[in-house]
Design a protein around this motif. Structure first.
Motif, PDB file in Angstrom:
ATOM      1  N   THR A  90       0.826  -1.206   0.000  1.00 53.20           N
ATOM      2  CA  THR A  90       0.000   0.000   0.000  1.00 53.20           C
ATOM      3  C   THR A  90       0.861   1.257   0.000  1.00 53.20           C
ATOM      4  OG1 THR A  90      -1.902  -1.017   1.089  1.00 53.20           O
ATOM      5  CG2 THR A  90      -1.651   1.353   1.358  1.00 53.20           C
ATOM      6  N   MET A  91       1.886   1.259   0.840  1.00 54.44           N
ATOM      7  CA  MET A  91       2.740   2.438   0.931  1.00 54.44           C
ATOM      8  C   MET A  91       3.684   2.562  -0.256  1.00 54.44           C
ATOM      9  SD  MET A  91       1.747   4.155   3.463  1.00 54.44           S
ATOM     10  CE  MET A  91       3.025   5.384   3.261  1.00 54.44           C
ATOM     11  N   THR A  92       4.074   1.447  -0.845  1.00 55.31           N
ATOM     12  CA  THR A  92       5.022   1.523  -1.957  1.00 55.31           C
ATOM     13  C   THR A  92       4.334   1.779  -3.297  1.00 55.31           C
ATOM     14  OG1 THR A  92       4.963  -0.896  -2.196  1.00 55.31           O
ATOM     15  CG2 THR A  92       6.696   0.040  -0.800  1.00 55.31           C
ATOM     16  N   GLN A  93       3.036   1.435  -3.411  1.00 54.33           N
ATOM     17  CA  GLN A  93       2.357   1.569  -4.696  1.00 54.33           C
ATOM     18  C   GLN A  93       1.171   2.538  -4.649  1.00 54.33           C
ATOM     19  OE1 GLN A  93       1.457  -2.230  -6.487  1.00 54.33           O
ATOM     20  NE2 GLN A  93       3.497  -3.046  -6.098  1.00 54.33           N
ATOM     21  N   THR A  94       0.259   2.338  -3.706  1.00 55.49           N
ATOM     22  CA  THR A  94      -0.950   3.169  -3.659  1.00 55.49           C
ATOM     23  C   THR A  94      -0.658   4.579  -3.173  1.00 55.49           C
ATOM     24  OG1 THR A  94      -2.176   1.151  -3.115  1.00 55.49           O
ATOM     25  CG2 THR A  94      -3.352   3.233  -2.877  1.00 55.49           C
ATOM     26  N   ARG A 123       6.871  13.321   5.914  1.00 60.37           N
ATOM     27  CA  ARG A 123       8.062  13.651   5.144  1.00 60.37           C
ATOM     28  C   ARG A 123       8.374  12.577   4.096  1.00 60.37           C
ATOM     29  NH1 ARG A 123      11.226  17.744   7.136  1.00 60.37           N
ATOM     30  NH2 ARG A 123      10.650  18.593   9.171  1.00 60.37           N
ATOM     31  N   ALA A 124       7.448  11.655   3.923  1.00 54.25           N
ATOM     32  CA  ALA A 124       7.657  10.586   2.940  1.00 54.25           C
ATOM     33  C   ALA A 124       7.548  11.141   1.528  1.00 54.25           C
ATOM     34  CB  ALA A 124       6.635   9.476   3.151  1.00 54.25           C
ATOM     35  N   THR A 125       8.378  10.637   0.645  1.00 54.84           N
ATOM     36  CA  THR A 125       8.373  11.087  -0.744  1.00 54.84           C
ATOM     37  C   THR A 125       7.598  10.098  -1.603  1.00 54.84           C
ATOM     38  OG1 THR A 125      10.470   9.954  -1.122  1.00 54.84           O
ATOM     39  CG2 THR A 125      10.559  12.283  -0.543  1.00 54.84           C
ATOM     40  N   PRO A 126       6.839  10.578  -2.593  1.00 56.23           N
ATOM     41  CA  PRO A 126       6.042   9.681  -3.434  1.00 56.23           C
ATOM     42  C   PRO A 126       6.918   8.870  -4.392  1.00 56.23           C
ATOM     43  CG  PRO A 126       5.850  11.945  -4.189  1.00 56.23           C
ATOM     44  CD  PRO A 126       6.632  11.981  -2.913  1.00 56.23           C
TER      45      PRO A 126
END
Length: 234
Positions: free
Chosen positions: A70-74, A231-234
């Motif tokens: 979910t976090m790596t793709q969505t 602070r996560a980058t897409p």
């Protein structure tokens, strides 16, 4: 509830049939394999008494893997649609809670069927993992649900670490966790505390071990992920 949070939650269940059904396909495959194995065992050696299997862990592993994905793709897709990091994380957290509860209820129903059929006619305890079994159906849902919650939020946390710091962050977290756990094991061995540790687990009710204590892990993982996702980058 904020409409953007609901939108984020709905975004994570667009493929609901796959997302919610695939873990149960995995469990179903594991169940059929175990059933076949025990049929063959019984036909060759006769009655062996109640049998237990740990294959139910497949559902819990699938839960963690799904939320890493979910976090790596969505997550990047959600940001491209204009959702904020905060709204996305709250929305997916809502999905974690609802999905965990759904699986907990379904597992409780499966356990009831297993009991009613005498372990599928051969004393096979696939859903009745000894330390998870409760006499009260509500508590049974709780002990199935809470570990799923913990793994779901740990999956989110792992995915968030990847989005925040990349592979270096994941490796660092893995190495750090190994050092902490290894250091704890060394300390317990040095101080000869293993007996006390064993007494603690044997004296603590199963409900507390799998239905209460993991909630601490849920809170820490959820809070940690929420703080890092900003602070996560897409």
């Amino acid at each position: 509830m904020n409409n953007r949070v609901v939108t984020a939650a709905r975004l994570n269940v667009v493929d609901a049939k796959v997302r919610l059904g695939m873990p149960w396909l995995v469990v179903g495959a594991a169940f059929l394999i175990n059933l076949l194995i025990f049929v063959l065992v019984r036909s060759n050696v006769g009655e062996t008494g109640p049998e237990y299997t740990g294959a139910l862990a497949a559902l819990y592993i699938s839960m963690a893997a799904a939320y890493i994905q979910t976090m790596t793709q969505t997550f990047p897709f959600a940001l491209s649609l204009g959702l904020t990091r905060r709204h996305f994380y709250l929305g997916v957290s809502l999905v974690v809670v609802m999905e965990s509860l759904m699986h907990g209820v379904l597992l409780t129903v499966a356990l009831a069927i297993e009991r009613a059929t005498g372990g599928w006619g051969m004393d096979l305890n696939f859903f009745g993992v000894p330390f998870l079994v409760q006499s009260n159906p509500v508590l049974q849902v709780v002990v199935y649900t809470v570990p799923l919650l913990a793994l779901g939020f740990l999956g989110l946390l792992a995915g968030t670490v990847f989005r925040r710091w990349g592979q270096i962050g994941v490796y660092t977290a893995a190495i750090g966790s190994t050092l902490v756990l290894g250091g704890l094991a060394v300390l317990i061995t040095w101080q000869q505390w293993w007996g006390s540790v064993g007494e603690f687990f044997s004296a603590t009710p199963d409900l507390a071990l799998v239905g209460v204590y993991p909630l601490v892990l849920v809170v820490l993982a959820a809070a940690g992920g929420f703080l890092m996702v900003r602070r996560a980058t897409p």
